[in-house]
Design a protein around this motif. Structure first.
Motif: not given
Length: 806
Positions: A528-533, A540, A545, A552-553
């Protein structure tokens, strides 16, 4: 054995580089195990040049500063702010350019940077002598009297050329090569150029006012004994050239007399000894054996009980030295010495070897005597030493040379079959090539036929005793690599040396990790790219990607191993599996600034919870840093990755309170605690210890060869030390200081207790360290051990501000 390249070139001229000479010597059987550069001053004055002050004006905002422009040979003058009171236009000065590093006398090194000082640009530094390490004065900048062009390296002006030192693994059969002259002999044959011995033509007897009688009672133990007296000497420090020669090969200068004897030993291979003539009772030297149990105090201050087989150098009343091994304390040269007797002898190898083993003594002299020295070098070395003593200590030769040599050692006479030589070599090289090699090596051809050569082998070729030995000499100069493989040579005769198999190495290491209680996990490389925030902007920006993701996960390839591992921890903890030790070998991905993609392999570890399950006979405790660090270090050792350095972990959004392992400035492993906010973002409330290894790099550096060494014959010694330091000082810093201070005898440094609390000052911590010392040549004495420990304590206090607890 250490050989100075500069010193070697005084004996034999060559335009080849040190690396090329090292390769030649290795091919000829003198294996060069390493090359290192010996700098006259630390840093070699790299980046420091001669400059000329063009203008000099007072700084508008500082009375004690001057703003100068300096020509350093680059075409454009450099603007330099200088605080020295004696700087002026027109001076030739020493300039440290931008990005150079200074190693000041008695201070820490520092790098020169372009800066602004009180608003004025400064592009370098005009130096005093202590600031570049060539002296101690700080009275002002150095003003030079020279016509050298601007931009000339300062090392050229000061004559501080560096030297390359060969470390040669001398095999026992190569006693003839245990000196610079011995190495030059081989180079003569390899390069086909002559070597030049130092001249002794100026030797002369000035007077005979101090004759010393020599009597050799044991001719078998001492076939040749020679000596001469030099009177009116002044004992003191050696000149810089002599000290430089000795330091290059790892010897510490002592005084001008002892330094000369050491210099001649390493130059010509002939050990010498200097006696104070005032201590030679009766002006008589007797070479003899003494009664069993006779006490004798050697130069190291130790009283030894002599054996009846020990050959001794005595005066008319008492012993003065153990022949060929060690001098005596009472007869040695001191500052009060004004007259010396220089001994140059040939002692029986068997006698010296037996005595050295009985008393546990190994010296540079005994090393050579017990392997066999050249009896024909005795007088030449004696004259060379006498001339050098007069050069560095003054004085006059005050006796005739005494030379007791009743039965001269004869050359070894051999016959070589040319056909058999070719058979043993395995290739036809021709009789002329054979004769050239032999004569270049100093072996005389006294007669020849079409099939045989009659040879006369000089005594310095101790190991050449038969025909096969002669062929070995020919072959090592001709070159083993020049022997061609026969076309019908079967491969079954060759040993197999397979390249390391990465799959086998990986499986072996993973089996080891599993055997230590870790469970292997395999996680999805899409995450999940959200982790990288949580990981920061740089992480990031480098994400790879997925363009056609289905969820989305799962929209990006992972950039590290942390998040997928935390997901596994969360799943297990939520099912009441709290004591976890996990590892994973997986791929990570990154997009580089140039738009290209990089794929690499990482080995990751996770630890959380208790060390072990609850038990009635052992209290539970949480996993800690050292539980994980121990496994990581053992993995590095198992990979035989060589030496690494340790430094504190750099600040990161993902990890804290850890360390990084570096090899050749590349991070090979990191250990730390996962940041609490990162763990909680994935619903992991417990503390998580995490480690990550750069697996691709470690596999590339893997070395399959194991290093084996003989068990030490002498006992190791442990000494403990307690000290208080600033809290931010690491054990690795202590370890580095210790090994820089004592490189030879210090084997290991260990910390066995750390204390932080109200019993010591705030911001401090106490370390209890153990030091393991070992000398592989002899038993360590209390005097040597105390000297090492005192030096260690001094350096800990000086470099790290430690307070020693006594």
């Amino acid at each position: 054995m250490l050989i100075s390249f500069d010193w070697l070139k005084q004996l034999i001229h060559t335009d080849k580089t040190a690396e090329e000479v090292g390769a030649l010597l290795t091919g000829a059987g003198l294996e060069v195990e390493s090359l290192h550069v010996q700098e006259a001053v630390k840093g070699g004055l790299e980046g420091i040049v001669i400059g000329e002050v063009l203008t000099c004006e007072r700084h508008p905002d500082a009375d004690r500063l001057s703003v100068t422009t300096v020509d350093i040979g680059t075409g454009e003058p450099s603007h330099i702010v200088c605080g020295a009171p004696n700087v002026a236009a027109g001076q030739k000065v020493v300039v440290a350019t931008v990005n150079s590093t200074l190693y000041p006398t008695g201070g820490e090194p520092f790098k020169i940077k372009k800066s602004k000082i009180r608003g004025a640009v400064s592009e370098g530094m005009i130096c005093a002598e202590d600031e570049i390490g060539v002296g101690t004065s700080h009275a002002g900048i150095m003003v030079l009297d020279t016509d050298l062009p601007n931009g000339t390296p300062a090392a050229e002006y000061f004559g501080l050329s560096s030297d390359t030192v060969f470390e040669i693994g001398l095999t026992p059969n190569r006693a003839d090569a245990a000196s610079h002259l011995g190495v030059a002999r081989d180079l003569k044959a390899l390069l086909r150029v002559p070597y030049t011995l130092p001249s002794v033509e100026d030797f002369k007897v000035n007077n005979t006012s101090c004759p010393i009688e020599v009597v050799v009672e044991n001719i078998e133990g001492c076939p040749r004994y020679a000596g001469v007296t030099v009177s009116g000497v002044k004992v003191g420090p050696s000149p810089e050239w002599l000290q430089k020669r000795l330091r290059a090969i790892g010897l510490s200068p002592i005084n001008n007399i002892v330094d000369v004897t050491n210099f001649v030993l390493h130059e010509l291979g002939q050990p010498l000894h200097a006696f104070d003539t005032d201590k030679i009772t009766g002006n008589k030297i007797v070479v003899r054996n003494l009664a069993e149990g006779t006490p004798f105090v050697t130069l190291d201050g130790v009283e030894r009980k002599l054996r009846a087989t020990d050959l001794m150098i005595c005066n008319a009343q008492e012993p003065m030295a153990i022949a060929g091994v060690f001098g005596g304390k009472a007869s040695g040269v001191s500052e009060a010495t004004t007259s010396i007797f220089i001994e140059s002898a040939y002692f029986s190898p068997d006698t010296v070897r037996r005595t050295g083993q009985v008393h546990g003594l190994k010296t540079d002299a005994s090393f050579r005597f017990e392997r066999g020295t050249d009896p024909n070098m005795v007088l030449f070395a004696l004259k060379r030493a006498a001339l050098l003593v007069q050069e560095v200590a003054g004085g006059e030769v005050s006796s005739e040379i005494v030379d007791v040599y009743p039965y001269p050692v004869q050359n070894q006479e051999l016959t070589l079959s040319i056909d058999r030589a070719h058979m043993l070599i395995g290739q036809y090289i021709g009789a002329e090539r054979i004769k050239t090699i032999l004569t270049d090596l100093g072996i005389q051809i006294t007669g020849e036929t079409e099939t045989h050569l009659n040879l006369s082998v000089p005594p310095f070729k101790v190991d050449v005793q038969r025909e096969a030995d002669v062929v070995e000499e020919i072959l090592r100069i001709y070159g083993f690599n020049n022997i061609e493989m026969s076309e019908d040579l079967a491969t079954t005769y060759l040993a197999k040396f397979p390249n390391p198999d990465p799959e086998h190495i990986t499986r072996t290491v993973l089996d080891y990790i599993a055997a230590n209680g870790f469970h292997e996990i395999i996680t999805n490389s899409i995450t999940d790219s959200k982790y990288y925030t949580l990981a920061g902007e740089e992480a990031q920006a480098s994400l790879v990607r997925v363009l056609n993701y289905n969820s989305e996960d799962l929209d990006t390839l992972r950039g590290n191993m942390i998040f997928s591992g935390l997901e596994v921890l969360r799943r297990n903890i939520n099912r009441r599996q709290r004591d976890l030790k996990l590892f994973e070998l997986g791929r990570v991905y990154a997009q580089q600034p140039d738009g290209k993609y990089k794929e690499s392999t990482r080995l990751a570890f996770f630890m959380t919870g208790n060390r072990s399950a609850e038990s009635w006979n052992e209290a539970s405790s949480k996993v800690a840093f050292h539980d994980l660090a121990g496994v990581v270090q053992n993995v590095l050792i198992k990979l035989n990755a060589g030496e690494w350095t340790v430094q504190p972990l750099e600040a990161s959004n993902l990890m804290r309170q850890g360390i990084a392992y570096l090899k050749n400035d590349t991070v090979v492993a990191q250990i730390g605690v996962v940041e609490q906010q990162v763990a909680r973002a994935l619903e992991v409330k417990e503390q998580v210890w995490y480690a990550e290894l750069n697996w691709d790099y470690l596999l590339k550096k893997y070395r399959s060869s194991l290093v084996a060494e003989e068990l030490p014959k002498f006992p190791e010694v442990r000494r403990d030390l307690s000290l208080v330091l600033d809290r931010n000082i690491t054990f690795d810093q202590l370890k580095q200081v210790a090994f820089r201070t004592e490189r030879k005898l210090l084997q290991d440094v260990n910390v066995f207790d750390v204390y932080e609390g109200d019993k010591i000052e705030a911001g401090k911590k106490a370390y209890a360290l153990s030091f393991t010392l070992l000398d592989r040549q002899q038993t360590l004495t209390d005097k040597v051990i105390d000297s090492i420990m005192n030096r260690l304590m001094q350096q800990f206090e000086k470099q790290l501000g430690a307070v020693i607890r006594k």
